[in-house]
Design a protein around this motif. Structure first.
Motif, short mmCIF file in Angstrom:
data_model
loop_
_atom_site.label_atom_id
_atom_site.label_comp_id
_atom_site.label_asym_id
_atom_site.label_seq_id
_atom_site.Cartn_x
_atom_site.Cartn_y
_atom_site.Cartn_z
N GLY A 47 0.82 -1.21 0.00
CA GLY A 47 0.00 0.00 0.00
C GLY A 47 0.85 1.25 0.00
N SER A 48 1.98 1.20 -0.69
CA SER A 48 2.94 2.30 -0.69
C SER A 48 2.65 3.31 -1.80
CB SER A 48 4.35 1.75 -0.85
OG SER A 48 4.65 0.82 0.17
N VAL A 49 3.41 4.40 -1.78
CA VAL A 49 3.26 5.43 -2.82
C VAL A 49 4.46 5.42 -3.77
CG1 VAL A 49 1.79 6.90 -1.44
CG2 VAL A 49 4.27 7.19 -1.30
N GLY A 50 5.50 4.69 -3.43
CA GLY A 50 6.67 4.59 -4.29
C GLY A 50 7.48 3.36 -3.95
N MET A 51 8.17 2.82 -4.95
CA MET A 51 9.00 1.64 -4.73
C MET A 51 10.12 1.64 -5.76
SD MET A 51 9.13 -0.91 -2.55
CE MET A 51 7.47 -0.63 -1.90
N ALA A 52 11.36 1.47 -5.31
CA ALA A 52 12.51 1.46 -6.19
C ALA A 52 13.11 0.06 -6.27
CB ALA A 52 13.57 2.44 -5.69
N ALA A 53 13.71 -0.24 -7.42
CA ALA A 53 14.25 -1.58 -7.65
C ALA A 53 15.18 -2.08 -6.54
CB ALA A 53 14.94 -1.62 -9.01
N PRO A 54 16.07 -1.24 -5.99
CA PRO A 54 16.92 -1.75 -4.90
C PRO A 54 16.13 -2.28 -3.71
CG PRO A 54 17.80 0.30 -5.75
CD PRO A 54 16.44 0.13 -6.37
N LYS A 108 21.03 6.01 -1.36
CA LYS A 108 20.77 6.87 -0.21
C LYS A 108 19.43 6.54 0.45
CE LYS A 108 23.12 10.69 -2.58
NZ LYS A 108 22.94 12.04 -3.18
N LEU A 109 19.33 6.84 1.74
CA LEU A 109 18.10 6.68 2.50
C LEU A 109 17.76 8.01 3.15
CD1 LEU A 109 18.91 3.31 4.28
CD2 LEU A 109 17.32 3.62 2.38
N TYR A 110 16.49 8.18 3.53
CA TYR A 110 16.10 9.46 4.14
C TYR A 110 16.83 9.70 5.45
CZ TYR A 110 12.98 7.49 7.75
OH TYR A 110 12.47 6.84 8.84
N THR A 111 17.32 8.61 6.07
CA THR A 111 18.06 8.75 7.32
C THR A 111 19.36 9.53 7.13
OG1 THR A 111 19.00 6.54 6.91
CG2 THR A 111 17.10 6.67 8.38
N ASP A 112 19.84 9.62 5.89
CA ASP A 112 21.07 10.36 5.61
C ASP A 112 20.87 11.87 5.70
OD1 ASP A 112 22.15 7.88 5.03
OD2 ASP A 112 21.90 8.08 2.87
N ILE A 113 19.64 12.33 5.46
CA ILE A 113 19.38 13.77 5.41
C ILE A 113 18.31 14.23 6.39
CG2 ILE A 113 20.13 14.01 3.01
CD1 ILE A 113 17.18 13.90 2.17
N MET A 114 17.87 13.34 7.25
CA MET A 114 16.80 13.66 8.20
C MET A 114 17.29 14.58 9.32
SD MET A 114 16.63 10.16 10.45
CE MET A 114 18.05 9.66 11.45
N ASP A 115 16.34 15.18 10.00
CA ASP A 115 16.62 15.85 11.27
C ASP A 115 16.73 14.72 12.30
OD1 ASP A 115 16.51 17.01 13.76
OD2 ASP A 115 14.81 18.31 13.33
N GLY A 158 8.58 8.64 5.88
CA GLY A 158 8.90 7.26 6.24
C GLY A 158 9.39 6.50 5.03
N CYS A 159 9.70 5.23 5.24
CA CYS A 159 10.20 4.40 4.15
C CYS A 159 9.94 2.94 4.48
CB CYS A 159 11.70 4.63 3.97
SG CYS A 159 12.48 3.62 2.69
N GLU A 160 9.50 2.17 3.49
CA GLU A 160 9.25 0.75 3.73
C GLU A 160 10.53 -0.01 4.05
OE1 GLU A 160 6.51 -0.40 4.26
OE2 GLU A 160 4.99 0.73 3.14
N SER A 161 11.69 0.58 3.73
CA SER A 161 12.97 -0.06 4.03
C SER A 161 13.52 0.35 5.39
CB SER A 161 14.01 0.25 2.94
OG SER A 161 13.68 -0.42 1.74
N VAL A 162 12.79 1.23 6.08
CA VAL A 162 13.11 1.61 7.47
C VAL A 162 11.79 1.45 8.22
CG1 VAL A 162 14.20 3.32 8.98
CG2 VAL A 162 14.77 3.28 6.55
N ARG A 163 11.34 0.24 8.26
CA ARG A 163 9.98 -0.10 8.69
C ARG A 163 9.66 0.43 10.09
NH1 ARG A 163 5.38 -1.62 5.94
NH2 ARG A 163 4.26 -3.31 6.95
N SER A 164 8.51 1.09 10.22
CA SER A 164 7.95 1.55 11.49
C SER A 164 8.66 2.74 12.10
CB SER A 164 7.88 0.41 12.52
OG SER A 164 7.03 -0.62 12.05
N PHE A 165 9.45 3.46 11.30
CA PHE A 165 10.09 4.68 11.77
C PHE A 165 9.77 5.85 10.85
CE2 PHE A 165 12.44 1.62 14.17
CZ PHE A 165 12.82 2.29 15.33
#
Length: 216
Positions: A68-75, A183-190, A132-139
């Motif tokens: 039920g996501s809004v985006g998904m990348a091959a990696p 890259k992941l959003y954790t690289d640029i997050m507050d 959020g991100c499906e690859s950083v589940r529940s955060f």
């Protein structure tokens, strides 16, 4: 290695095909998987319509629906190729409070496939929202993203396409492009804003809660 893992590995040797699956996966890999830190390889344009690439595209669509996501990348499904899909449906938006829709500038995005996408910033004004991100589940955490971007590339038929996204759709596109660059959003997050989205349930259940890494 724990007893459970040893047991699983032992049974896997007895039952070929039962053990570890091969990409493209039908689940989303999680932070820590090396594939998420690799810069993805471009797809030869003359190979886009091959069974191999079409299988990846179809699996991306399948996993996008499954989660039920809004985006998904091959990696995220274990494939080191520059492909992503994105979509934001009216049904998904309808579940969100009206004030949030307005604040985040959300709008419907038809299912769109990008092969070898290239992103250009149109509006350099950055907007901060929780992401959020499906690859950083529940955060989730606060992330600053450009307000408007242009993405061009190829669709699933190997045809050149160009789309301009603003607001929340622009955030989705930037998020997925980051995946293709390792890259992941954790690289640029507050960093101080990072939190488990189910922290309250953890307390209510006295810690007896299971976070699924795949929809049931």
């Amino acid at each position: 290695m724990g007893l459970l893992r040893k047991t699983i590995n032992w049974y896997a040797k007895l039952a070929p095909g039962w053990g570890r699956s091969l990409p493209p996966y039908e689940h989303v890999v999680q932070i820590g998987d090396p594939i998420l830190r690799k810069v993805s390889e471009p797809v030869p344009v003359d190979k886009i319509k091959t069974d191999e690439i079409q299988k990846v595209i179809q699996k991306l669509k399948y996993v996008l629906d499954k989660y039920g996501s809004v985006g998904m990348a091959a990696p995220q499904i274990g494939v080191n190729l520059r492909i992503f899909v994105m979509r934001l449906t009216a049904t998904q938006i309808a579940k969100i409070p009206a004030e949030t829709i307005k604040l985040k500038n959300m709008s419907v995005v038809p299912l769109t496939v990008f092969v070898n996408p290239k992103l250009k910033v149109v509006d350099y004004n950055k907007i901060i929202h929780s992401e959020g991100c499906e690859s950083v589940r529940s955060f989730s955490a606060d992330v600053a993203r450009y307000n408007e971007v242009q993405v061009k590339g190829y669709n699933a038929d190997g045809e050149e396409i160009l789309h301009v996204f603003k607001g929340w759709p622009a955030r989705i596109a930037q998020h997925e492009m980051d995946h293709l660059d390792g890259k992941l959003y954790t690289d640029i997050m507050d960093r101080k804003s990072l939190h488990c989205i189910c922290w309250d349930e953890v307390n209510l259940s006295k810690g007896k809660i299971v976070i699924p890494f795949c929809p049931q």
